[in-house]
Motif scaffolding. Structure first.
Motif, mmCIF file in Angstrom:
data_model
loop_
_atom_site.group_PDB
_atom_site.id
_atom_site.type_symbol
_atom_site.label_atom_id
_atom_site.label_comp_id
_atom_site.label_asym_id
_atom_site.label_seq_id
_atom_site.Cartn_x
_atom_site.Cartn_y
_atom_site.Cartn_z
ATOM 1 N N LYS A 1 0.851 -1.193 0.000
ATOM 2 C CA LYS A 1 0.000 0.000 0.000
ATOM 3 C C LYS A 1 0.883 1.238 0.000
ATOM 4 O O LYS A 1 1.926 1.258 0.666
ATOM 5 C CB LYS A 1 -0.862 -0.043 1.276
ATOM 6 N N LEU A 2 0.496 2.248 -0.742
ATOM 7 C CA LEU A 2 1.244 3.511 -0.634
ATOM 8 C C LEU A 2 0.297 4.598 -0.148
ATOM 9 O O LEU A 2 -0.914 4.534 -0.367
ATOM 10 C CB LEU A 2 1.912 3.887 -1.955
ATOM 11 N N TRP A 3 0.871 5.593 0.528
ATOM 12 C CA TRP A 3 0.072 6.701 1.077
ATOM 13 C C TRP A 3 0.414 7.974 0.335
ATOM 14 O O TRP A 3 1.565 8.379 0.257
ATOM 15 C CB TRP A 3 0.341 6.859 2.580
ATOM 16 N N ILE A 4 -0.623 8.611 -0.207
ATOM 17 C CA ILE A 4 -0.419 9.852 -0.968
ATOM 18 C C ILE A 4 -0.209 11.036 -0.018
ATOM 19 O O ILE A 4 0.327 12.066 -0.394
ATOM 20 C CB ILE A 4 -1.627 10.096 -1.915
ATOM 21 N N GLU A 5 -0.618 10.876 1.240
ATOM 22 C CA GLU A 5 -0.459 11.931 2.271
ATOM 23 C C GLU A 5 -1.320 13.162 1.996
ATOM 24 O O GLU A 5 -0.952 14.274 2.351
ATOM 25 C CB GLU A 5 1.024 12.371 2.392
ATOM 26 N N GLY A 6 -2.452 12.971 1.331
ATOM 27 C CA GLY A 6 -3.391 14.082 1.124
ATOM 28 C C GLY A 6 -3.051 14.946 -0.075
ATOM 29 O O GLY A 6 -1.889 15.173 -0.382
ATOM 30 N N VAL A 7 -4.099 15.403 -0.779
ATOM 31 C CA VAL A 7 -3.933 16.319 -1.921
ATOM 32 C C VAL A 7 -4.908 17.482 -1.716
ATOM 33 O O VAL A 7 -6.068 17.273 -1.376
ATOM 34 C CB VAL A 7 -4.243 15.619 -3.264
ATOM 35 N N TYR A 8 -4.411 18.705 -1.907
ATOM 36 C CA TYR A 8 -5.212 19.897 -1.593
ATOM 37 C C TYR A 8 -5.115 20.925 -2.719
ATOM 38 O O TYR A 8 -4.193 20.892 -3.522
ATOM 39 C CB TYR A 8 -4.717 20.527 -0.277
ATOM 40 N N VAL A 9 -6.073 21.852 -2.734
ATOM 41 C CA VAL A 9 -6.049 22.964 -3.702
ATOM 42 C C VAL A 9 -6.106 24.272 -2.918
ATOM 43 O O VAL A 9 -6.961 24.438 -2.038
ATOM 44 C CB VAL A 9 -7.264 22.896 -4.670
ATOM 45 N N GLY A 10 -5.191 25.189 -3.227
ATOM 46 C CA GLY A 10 -5.155 26.483 -2.535
ATOM 47 C C GLY A 10 -6.427 27.284 -2.790
ATOM 48 O O GLY A 10 -6.900 27.370 -3.929
ATOM 49 N N ALA A 11 -6.974 27.879 -1.723
ATOM 50 C CA ALA A 11 -8.240 28.619 -1.822
ATOM 51 C C ALA A 11 -8.122 29.822 -2.764
ATOM 52 O O ALA A 11 -9.120 30.258 -3.350
ATOM 53 C CB ALA A 11 -8.661 29.088 -0.434
ATOM 54 N N SER A 12 -6.900 30.360 -2.939
ATOM 55 C CA SER A 12 -6.741 31.564 -3.778
ATOM 56 C C SER A 12 -7.111 31.282 -5.241
ATOM 57 O O SER A 12 -7.616 32.154 -5.939
ATOM 58 C CB SER A 12 -5.304 32.087 -3.699
ATOM 59 N N TYR A 13 -6.855 30.044 -5.723
ATOM 60 C CA TYR A 13 -7.205 29.700 -7.112
ATOM 61 C C TYR A 13 -8.725 29.751 -7.310
ATOM 62 O O TYR A 13 -9.218 30.263 -8.308
ATOM 63 C CB TYR A 13 -6.732 28.282 -7.446
ATOM 64 N N VAL A 14 -9.452 29.191 -6.344
ATOM 65 C CA VAL A 14 -10.914 29.121 -6.473
ATOM 66 C C VAL A 14 -11.525 30.511 -6.273
ATOM 67 O O VAL A 14 -12.455 30.900 -6.981
ATOM 68 C CB VAL A 14 -11.505 28.102 -5.473
ATOM 69 N N ALA A 15 -10.986 31.271 -5.301
ATOM 70 C CA ALA A 15 -11.504 32.622 -5.032
ATOM 71 C C ALA A 15 -11.317 33.514 -6.268
ATOM 72 O O ALA A 15 -12.260 34.166 -6.733
ATOM 73 C CB ALA A 15 -10.785 33.229 -3.831
ATOM 74 N N ALA A 16 -10.099 33.524 -6.818
ATOM 75 C CA ALA A 16 -9.845 34.330 -8.026
ATOM 76 C C ALA A 16 -10.694 33.812 -9.180
ATOM 77 O O ALA A 16 -11.185 34.590 -10.008
ATOM 78 C CB ALA A 16 -8.359 34.274 -8.394
ATOM 79 N N GLY A 17 -10.897 32.500 -9.237
ATOM 80 C CA GLY A 17 -11.694 31.886 -10.306
ATOM 81 C C GLY A 17 -13.142 32.332 -10.273
ATOM 82 O O GLY A 17 -13.716 32.706 -11.293
#
Length: 722
Positions: free
Chosen positions: A513-529
């Motif tokens: 098994k491998l662990w990706i350790e979480g993946v996230y998106v910075g809020a600034s991309y969505v806010a500006a979007g």
């Protein structure tokens, strides 16, 4: 709209591919010049401006580089092209729509959006195994099916038939894709893993982890009428036996020749693997060396797991940037496209851009596009992701009694110092910067739901009460694509040899098994979007009937009324909501651009998306902080004023604000009733001219709150009576 045709070009202060050109390099030396030429702006746009996510991937070709280290028998992955290593020893892995990791994340985001489930209920594990060898093989089987179908059609047609030539082109393209991996051992590993499994276990019992040796037999009735299965007679040949059905034989030969002609160091094992993968043979003669194959399988599996692990850890920061750009463009979800957002990527690290030697280059570029009466290249917004957020309170451990998190060297984030240097520059050119904090468990919806927003306010303290505060917009919290605790991917189980052949181990320790350790998106991309999206009247029209096509969305207040429930993000809900205590605190402080994952309804329908809760900058006001639209309207009015008054000519300013029905102010007042009217009910604008200092003071009144704008008057030749 005929004067200012776009109010949503955004600048991303981020490095995507260090091998590609960047803003500093293209702008070049600016000593003694105030502005760049039109040709230079065209060149910058050609390299750095993108209008869609696909164009972004094409222009920047995000890439991971890899090479093999014989000293430790490992694959090394890096985001920068290694120097001092021969070109042919380096493999380039394009991170695009075909990359299995990225493909898995896109599918995950889309599925979560369509189901509208919170993180706690969503079955991440069902999609995470898309990067396991089994799922990689599924994709190849689909390609194989298409190749066989096309080849069958191709063979039926006459040689000079134009349709046959078209199919030949398609087959060439598909072979090109397939052959790209012949020399890439890493890409062949999932095939080898699944191939051994198929041959040793005949694929029959993979799902149940229970396999027995299989001898192909035939059903017959014995001497006494008994029913039995006897072993089928073997062919004398030790060659691979081919049953020539539907041209399989020919296709197998094509793949064999293709492999031999393309591969630099051909291997008989890999050649057979390629042929078996893309043109499976109906029967295989000769004994399989079970011991050798089991050993190969386990070696391949271990190597694949380790390499995939290292790859995922290396590529994750780049993938989060790519996802951010995708989410920026995704917010503009409209049927009829109008003022579509565009993104200018600096492709350089922020700390490099704000070095004292490089600041003049940024200033000259912004002066060229933001200080002219041509607004087609004007930059209105900026995105700065991954601002460092140090949190105190971690206990220093001197002795490790239990296995804890490995101390990983943190990815370079953007410092508050770099951000404040940037703010100092962009305020002159009125660019509103959306910034978010480094991604991880500390900056998620979950964390904010328990810890509140105080740590963000404390971190932003150096940016408050500054000349540039109104242009600084902190965006919180970040979005979670895969939570850390749900990011495990089962690669497969080790294989063990048994008396009857081989089977997959059932022992827990044999599951890799491998662990990706979480993946996230910075809020600034969505806010500006989302802010860039609602600048477009076509976007607003889909949710608000009372939209004027004559105005951009600069005065649209997303916090007002039900606006936030109509102009929602494309992001799926993450948590069930914030507690009343946290919401009271947010409402009391009125800080930042805050996203909300609340239960809400609009006209009897559930809102299953994340919405905007607050849209504030760091400019202080009586009730906390100021709404971002106030700064945007002020910038818009100043630019229209400059254009219509021929750079603030005295007599033209008077005309602009006069009660004459044809004046700009009168026209705005007459079109008050729209969601995007520049002057709305409760708004007003007035001006005072300071003859002594050659200044015009403009008061913009929004719902009783006054915002001041000051412009320098250009004196005309004749005096004007006011």
């Amino acid at each position: 709209m005929d004067i200012i045709n776009q109010t949503n070009r955004t600048m991303l202060f981020e490095e995507i591919n260090p091998e590609k050109l960047d803003l500093i390099t293209i702008v070049g030396d600016v000593k003694g010049i105030d502005s760049l030429s039109d040709d230079k702006i065209k060149e910058i746009n050609g390299h750095l401006l993108v209008r869609s996510f696909d164009e972004f991937l094409n222009k920047f070709s995000p890439t991971v580089y890899s090479f093999f280290n014989a000293a430790n028998q490992k694959v090394v992955y890096t985001l920068k092209k290694p120097e001092g290593i021969a070109e042919d020893a380096i493999s380039e892995i394009r991170i695009d729509q075909n990359n299995d990791f990225l493909k898995m994340l896109f599918t995950l985001i889309d599925t979560k959006r369509s189901q509208g489930m919170t993180n706690v209920d969503f079955k991440f594990e069902h999609l995470l195994d898309m990067i396991s060898p089994k799922k990689v093989m599924d994709d190849i089987r689909q390609v194989r099916k298409e190749i066989h179908y096309l080849y069958g059609q191709y063979e039926k047609l006459d040689d000079e038939d134009p349709k046959k030539l078209d199919m030949g082109d398609k087959l060439n393209a598909m072979f090109e894709e397939a052959s790209a991996n012949y020399n890439n051992v890493m890409a062949m590993l999932p095939l080898a893993i699944e191939d051994i499994k198929t041959r040793l276990l005949l694929g029959g019992s993979n799902e149940e982890n229970d396999a027995e040796a299989v001898q192909i037999g035939m059903l017959m009735i014995g001497e006494s009428g008994e029913l039995k299965i006897i072993e089928a007679p073997k062919s004398e040949s030790t060659e691979l036996v081919l049953l020539d059905e539907h041209g399989s034989n020919d296709l197998a030969q094509v793949f064999e020749e293709d492999y031999n002609s393309i591969t630099e160091a051909p291997s008989g094992y890999v050649k057979d693997l390629v042929v078996r993968t893309f043109s499976p043979l109906p029967a295989v003669a000769g004994d399989v060396n079970v011991e050798q194959e089991v050993q190969n399988y386990n070696t391949y599996l271990e190597f694949y797991k380790t390499a995939k692990d290292d790859f995922v850890k290396t590529v994750k920061p780049l993938v989060e940037k790519i996802l951010g750009v995708k989410m920026f463009f995704d917010q503009y979800a409209v049927k009829n496209k109008g003022m579509a957002p565009s993104l200018l990527v600096t492709n350089t690290k922020l700390e490099m851009l704000v070095k004292s030697a490089n600041i003049p280059r940024l200033e000259t570029y912004l002066n060229t596009v933001n200080s002219k009466n041509d607004f087609s290249d004007t930059i209105w917004f900026g995105i700065v992701p991954s601002v460092e957020l140090e949190t105190a309170g971690k206990v220093k451990v001197t002795r490790e009694r239990f296995k804890g998190n490995e101390k990983i060297a943190k990815q370079d984030g953007n410092t508050m110092e770099s951000l404040s240097m940037l703010m100092q520059v962009v305020k002159e050119f009125k660019v509103q910067i959306f910034f978010s904090f480094e991604t991880g468990e500390e900056t998620t919806f979950n964390n904010m739901a328990t810890a509140g927003i105080d740590k963000y306010i404390d971190k932003c303290a150096p940016l408050i009460r500054k000349e540039y505060s109104e242009y600084a917009i902190p965006c919180i919290p970040n979005f979670t694509v895969i939570p850390k605790e749900k990011s495990g991917v089962v690669i497969d189980s080790r294989m063990v040899q048994t008396e009857n052949g081989a089977q997959l181990s059932r022992e827990k320790e044999d599951i890799l098994k491998l662990w990706i350790e979480g993946v996230y998106v910075g809020a600034s991309y969505v806010a500006a979007g989302i802010v860039s999206a609602y600048q477009c009247p076509e976007y607003l029209k889909e949710s608000f009937k009372n939209t004027s096509k004559d105005f951009p969305g600069v005065r649209f207040d997303i916090e007002a009324g039900e606006n936030s429930l109509r102009a929602v993000t494309t992001m799926a809900k993450e948590i069930t909501g914030f507690t009343n205590t946290i919401k009271d605190s947010i409402n009391r402080k009125n800080f930042g651009f805050i996203f909300s994952s609340e239960n809400a309804q609009l006209q009897g329908k559930d809102i299953r998306r994340i919405t905007v809760y607050k849209a504030r900058s760091l400019a202080q006001s009586e009730d906390g902080f100021d709404s971002i639209y106030k700064t945007l309207v002020s910038t818009y009015i100043e630019r229209i004023l400059r254009f219509q008054t021929a750079d603030f000519k005295h007599e033209n300013i008077v005309k602009f604000f006069s009660n004459n029905p044809s004046s700009q102010k009168s026209m705005w007042l007459s079109k008050r009733g729209f969601i995007n009217s520049i002057i709305q009910d409760g708004d007003d604008m007035s001006y005072v001219i300071d003859e002594k200092n050659n200044l015009c003071h403009i008061d913009l009144i929004y719902n009783g709150n006054v915002k001041n704008l000051e412009v320098m008057i250009t004196k005309g030749t004749s005096a004007v009576k006011i």
